[in-house]
Design a protein around this motif. Structure first.
Motif, short mmCIF file in Angstrom:
data_model
loop_
_atom_site.label_atom_id
_atom_site.label_comp_id
_atom_site.label_asym_id
_atom_site.label_seq_id
_atom_site.Cartn_x
_atom_site.Cartn_y
_atom_site.Cartn_z
N TRP A 194 0.85 -1.19 0.00
CA TRP A 194 0.00 0.00 0.00
C TRP A 194 0.89 1.24 0.00
CZ3 TRP A 194 1.15 -2.61 4.44
CH2 TRP A 194 1.69 -1.87 5.46
N ALA A 195 0.32 2.34 -0.37
CA ALA A 195 1.05 3.61 -0.36
C ALA A 195 0.31 4.58 0.56
CB ALA A 195 1.13 4.20 -1.76
N THR A 196 1.09 5.33 1.32
CA THR A 196 0.47 6.31 2.20
C THR A 196 -0.10 7.46 1.36
OG1 THR A 196 2.56 7.49 2.44
CG2 THR A 196 2.08 5.80 4.07
N ALA A 197 -0.97 8.21 1.97
CA ALA A 197 -1.58 9.34 1.27
C ALA A 197 -0.56 10.46 1.11
CB ALA A 197 -2.78 9.85 2.05
N SER A 198 -0.77 11.29 0.13
CA SER A 198 0.11 12.44 -0.08
C SER A 198 0.00 13.39 1.10
CB SER A 198 -0.28 13.18 -1.35
OG SER A 198 -0.11 12.35 -2.46
N ASN A 199 1.11 14.02 1.45
CA ASN A 199 1.12 14.99 2.54
C ASN A 199 1.21 16.38 1.93
OD1 ASN A 199 1.47 16.47 4.87
ND2 ASN A 199 3.65 15.99 5.02
N LEU A 200 0.13 17.12 2.01
CA LEU A 200 0.11 18.49 1.50
C LEU A 200 -0.03 19.52 2.62
CD1 LEU A 200 -2.11 17.95 -1.65
CD2 LEU A 200 0.37 17.98 -1.49
N ARG A 201 0.01 19.06 3.88
CA ARG A 201 -0.05 19.96 5.03
C ARG A 201 1.36 20.18 5.57
NH1 ARG A 201 -3.47 17.23 9.07
NH2 ARG A 201 -2.50 18.78 10.41
N LEU A 202 1.77 21.42 5.67
CA LEU A 202 3.10 21.76 6.12
C LEU A 202 3.34 21.28 7.56
CD1 LEU A 202 5.55 23.20 4.97
CD2 LEU A 202 4.73 25.30 5.98
N PHE A 203 4.46 20.64 7.79
CA PHE A 203 4.92 20.12 9.08
C PHE A 203 4.17 18.89 9.57
CE2 PHE A 203 6.05 24.71 9.44
CZ PHE A 203 7.41 24.54 9.30
N ALA A 204 3.19 18.38 8.84
CA ALA A 204 2.48 17.19 9.29
C ALA A 204 3.40 15.96 9.24
CB ALA A 204 1.24 16.95 8.43
N GLY A 205 4.19 15.83 8.21
CA GLY A 205 5.13 14.71 8.10
C GLY A 205 6.23 14.79 9.12
N ILE A 206 6.70 15.98 9.42
CA ILE A 206 7.74 16.15 10.44
C ILE A 206 7.20 15.80 11.81
CG2 ILE A 206 9.24 17.85 11.56
CD1 ILE A 206 9.50 19.22 8.83
N ARG A 207 5.97 16.20 12.10
CA ARG A 207 5.34 15.84 13.38
C ARG A 207 5.17 14.32 13.48
NH1 ARG A 207 1.21 19.51 12.25
NH2 ARG A 207 1.99 21.58 12.65
N VAL A 262 5.00 8.96 -3.05
CA VAL A 262 3.95 9.96 -2.86
C VAL A 262 4.58 11.34 -2.66
CG1 VAL A 262 2.26 8.37 -1.88
CG2 VAL A 262 3.88 9.51 -0.38
N VAL A 263 3.77 12.35 -2.89
CA VAL A 263 4.21 13.73 -2.72
C VAL A 263 4.19 14.07 -1.23
CG1 VAL A 263 3.63 16.14 -3.22
CG2 VAL A 263 3.32 14.38 -4.97
N ASP A 264 5.25 14.75 -0.79
CA ASP A 264 5.34 15.18 0.61
C ASP A 264 5.90 16.59 0.63
OD1 ASP A 264 5.50 15.42 3.33
OD2 ASP A 264 7.04 13.87 3.60
N VAL A 265 5.08 17.54 1.05
CA VAL A 265 5.50 18.94 1.07
C VAL A 265 6.61 19.16 2.09
CG1 VAL A 265 3.80 19.79 2.73
CG2 VAL A 265 4.64 21.29 0.94
N ASP A 266 6.67 18.34 3.13
CA ASP A 266 7.72 18.48 4.12
C ASP A 266 9.09 18.09 3.57
OD1 ASP A 266 6.04 19.45 6.08
OD2 ASP A 266 5.55 17.46 6.84
N SER A 267 9.12 17.14 2.65
CA SER A 267 10.41 16.81 2.05
C SER A 267 10.90 17.95 1.18
CB SER A 267 10.33 15.50 1.27
OG SER A 267 9.48 15.63 0.17
N LEU A 268 9.99 18.67 0.55
CA LEU A 268 10.36 19.87 -0.21
C LEU A 268 11.00 20.90 0.73
CD1 LEU A 268 10.12 21.57 -2.90
CD2 LEU A 268 7.96 22.37 -1.97
N LEU A 269 10.39 21.10 1.88
CA LEU A 269 10.92 22.04 2.86
C LEU A 269 12.28 21.58 3.38
CD1 LEU A 269 10.46 24.49 4.80
CD2 LEU A 269 9.48 22.82 6.39
N LEU A 270 12.40 20.30 3.75
CA LEU A 270 13.66 19.79 4.27
C LEU A 270 14.78 19.83 3.23
CD1 LEU A 270 12.39 16.77 6.40
CD2 LEU A 270 13.33 18.93 7.24
N ASN A 271 14.45 19.50 1.98
CA ASN A 271 15.45 19.55 0.92
C ASN A 271 15.96 20.97 0.72
OD1 ASN A 271 15.16 16.81 0.41
ND2 ASN A 271 13.71 17.13 -1.25
N THR A 272 15.06 21.94 0.74
CA THR A 272 15.44 23.34 0.56
C THR A 272 16.30 23.83 1.72
OG1 THR A 272 13.43 23.73 -0.71
CG2 THR A 272 14.55 25.67 0.17
N VAL A 273 15.93 23.48 2.93
CA VAL A 273 16.73 23.87 4.10
C VAL A 273 18.11 23.21 4.04
CG1 VAL A 273 16.89 23.68 6.62
CG2 VAL A 273 14.75 24.39 5.56
#
Length: 182
Positions: A40-53, A121-132
């Protein structure tokens, strides 16, 4: 540093930067865009900091591993992009802005490409972490290395003038004054 007596050095430096950059991007593409065989695949994370939490809820060791992976995945771009550019004298803030913008764009392209890969899946937190990670690597390495390279260049240039430069220019020509007739 683009032009000058050490032009071959600049060309080699830029060529090494481009080769390392391409090698790193191929590795990142292989790591992030290969299909995963998961039930199975997890749902996409489009909420900022939800994946980090969610990572922090797994415990300190697992959270450090996951967050560290996100920070380190594209961090070498913070050094390789300016290296491929080959500029020695440039505004530090402009260099940081260009590098972070390029890192963010590359991370966004990877996240968008993952939508078509099974198991990814898409994860907005990985975008943030990669940029940092890109910004952190740039700030830790690039200004220090540029300052060191500038000092080395000034040391070489100030010590002995290049004989080719003196011979090419020669003596300054003088124009004799001609008086005005009465």
């Amino acid at each position: 540093m683009r032009q000058g007596s050490d032009g071959q050095t600049v060309i080699r430096f830029r060529a090494a930067g481009v080769c390392l950059l391409l090698a790193h991007l191929l590795l990142v593409g292989w790591l992030t865009l290969r299909p995963l065989d998961v039930p199975w695949a997890t749902a996409s994370n489009l909420r900022l900091f939800a994946g980090i939490r969610a990572d922090l809820a797994l415990g300190p060791v697992e959270a450090a591993r996951r967050i560290g992976e996100g920070l380190l995945l594209l961090a070498p771009l913070g050094v390789l992009l300016p290296m491929a550019g080959g500029r020695l004298t440039v505004s530090p803030w402009a260099s940081l802005a260009r590098t972070v913008a390029a890192g963010t764009l590359i991370s966004t392209l990877i996240e968008l490409a993952q939508t078509g890969v099974p198991g990814q899946v898409v994860d907005v937190d990985s975008l943030l972490l990669n940029t940092v990670g890109v910004a952190g690597a740039h700030l830790l390495v690039v200004p220090m290395c540029r300052a060191r390279l500038r000092r080395r260049k000034q040391g070489r240039v100030g010590a002995l003038p290049h004989p080719r430069d003196e011979a090419a220019q020669g003596a300054t020509p003088t124009i004799p004054r001609v008086g005005i007739a009465p």
